[in-house]
Design a protein around this motif. Structure first.
Motif, PDB file in Angstrom:
ATOM      1  N   ASN A   1       0.812  -1.220   0.000  1.00 36.35           N
ATOM      2  CA  ASN A   1       0.000   0.000   0.000  1.00 36.35           C
ATOM      3  C   ASN A   1       0.847   1.272   0.000  1.00 36.35           C
ATOM      4  O   ASN A   1       0.461   2.295   0.575  1.00 36.35           O
ATOM      5  CB  ASN A   1      -0.971   0.027   1.185  1.00 36.35           C
TER       6      ASN A   1
ATOM      7  N   ASN B   1      -8.264  -0.305  -2.617  1.00 36.05           N
ATOM      8  CA  ASN B   1      -9.596  -0.298  -3.205  1.00 36.05           C
ATOM      9  C   ASN B   1      -9.706   0.642  -4.405  1.00 36.05           C
ATOM     10  O   ASN B   1     -10.803   0.868  -4.919  1.00 36.05           O
ATOM     11  CB  ASN B   1     -10.628   0.098  -2.137  1.00 36.05           C
TER      12      ASN B   1
ATOM     13  N   GLY C   1      -9.318   8.452  -1.492  1.00 38.15           N
ATOM     14  CA  GLY C   1      -9.568   8.383  -0.054  1.00 38.15           C
ATOM     15  C   GLY C   1     -10.010   9.712   0.524  1.00 38.15           C
ATOM     16  O   GLY C   1      -9.585  10.777   0.074  1.00 38.15           O
TER      17      GLY C   1
ATOM     18  N   SER D   1      -2.390   4.021  -3.994  1.00 39.66           N
ATOM     19  CA  SER D   1      -1.924   3.347  -2.775  1.00 39.66           C
ATOM     20  C   SER D   1      -3.046   2.662  -2.019  1.00 39.66           C
ATOM     21  O   SER D   1      -2.834   1.640  -1.364  1.00 39.66           O
ATOM     22  CB  SER D   1      -1.191   4.333  -1.858  1.00 39.66           C
ATOM     23  N   ASP D   2      -4.245   3.227  -2.086  1.00 37.64           N
ATOM     24  CA  ASP D   2      -5.394   2.579  -1.470  1.00 37.64           C
ATOM     25  C   ASP D   2      -5.718   1.314  -2.266  1.00 37.64           C
ATOM     26  O   ASP D   2      -5.963   1.381  -3.483  1.00 37.64           O
ATOM     27  CB  ASP D   2      -6.590   3.528  -1.481  1.00 37.64           C
TER      28      ASP D   2
END
Length: 293
Positions: free
Chosen positions: A129, A161, A165, A158-159
């Motif tokens: 991540n 999902n 964010g 990096s997330d």
């Protein structure tokens, strides 16, 4: 969201090594900067995938070095250079990932321009991540000002999902809040902020929230990578421009069932890998494409 023909405000053409872009070409605010004697050059480089080997690029170990040499040979050196993600190819373990990042950093240190900036791609962050990326290259999102233009670098990889964010979106809102709504803003991201082709992961799941934050700023341009091809889109009044990759091209979105790289053409090596310089003088824009040969 809409496509429309580009007029002079949107003529920025990015490819390959990225676009080498004169700020005086970035819309009406860019021309205002030029009138004030503040025009400048910067270079976007993207999707170098250092560590990749094999088809469809048998020259994978040389392509990044060729790109560095090409930028170093520019008669006019840029004020700064930014790599918009996938600096390295995804590695199977942390040791190999660190080796690739270290080698990449050593190669780009040969650039004449020493103001070199980075944002991550999903290949750089997939193992942890983004923890290793931040250790080697620093924070994945940040902002800076240069000759009257506000630049914003976003981390939309990096997330795990596929999100920017809420925390980073709050930071973006606060970062822009101090600006006048007519201030020139340039945004860098790896994935497109709009839904280009979600089945191929050519989107950011909460990218619309970022666009909503950017919309009040009248003179905003977004540069991204990830899709390994030149692409231009207008959302509202925001122009989005993608640069070609430095490793291999991808086909047009949705043009085939699976997202697979375009095959290497031995008769035309480095096809689809190039860079474009853009100059503007006395109200005339002149884009010039430079194949990576």
């Amino acid at each position: 969201m809409m496509n429309r023909p580009f007029d002079r405000r949107d003529f920025l053409k990015l490819a390959g090594v990225g676009g080498a872009v004169l700020a005086s070409g970035l819309g009406p605010w860019g021309r205002a900067q030029a009138a004030a004697g503040e025009d400048f050059l910067f270079v976007q480089m993207t999707d170098t995938h250092w560590g990749f080997e094999g088809p469809p690029n048998p020259e994978a170990k040389n392509t990044l070095r060729k790109a560095v040499a090409a930028v170093n040979s520019l008669e006019r050196q840029p004020d700064f250079i930014i790599f918009t993600g996938d600096l390295t190819h995804a590695a199977a373990d942390e040791k190999e990932g660190l080796r690739r990042m270290t080698e990449f950093k050593a190669i780009v240190s040969e650039l004449k321009v020493k103001d070199v900036r980075f944002i991550p791609g999903e290949n750089d962050t997939g193992l942890d991540n983004g923890e290793m990326y931040q250790h080697v290259f620093g924070n994945g999102h940040y902002s800076f000002d240069h000759k009257g233009i506000h630049f914003v670098a976003l981390d939309n990889v990096s997330d795990p999902n596929g999100l920017i964010g809420e925390k980073q979106l709050e930071w973006l809102h606060a970062d822009l809040a101090r600006l006048d709504k007519t201030a020139p803003v340039v945004v860098f991201a790896h994935r497109p902020l709009f839904d280009l082709y979600p089945p191929w992961d050519w989107a950011t799941k909460d990218g619309a929230k970022a666009i909503d934050i950017l919309n009040p700023y009248e003179n905003t341009t977004v540069f991204f990578g990830h899709i390994h091809q030149e692409h231009h889109r207008i959302t509202g009044h925001i122009a989005h421009h993608a640069a070609e990759s430095l490793i291999y091209p991808f086909p047009s979105p949705g043009s085939q069932p699976k997202r697979t790289p375009v095959a290497w053409d031995a008769a035309h090596p480095f096809k689809g890998l190039s860079y474009t310089t853009i100059t503007e003088h006395a109200g005339a824009a002149k884009p010039t494409r430079h194949p990576l040969a």
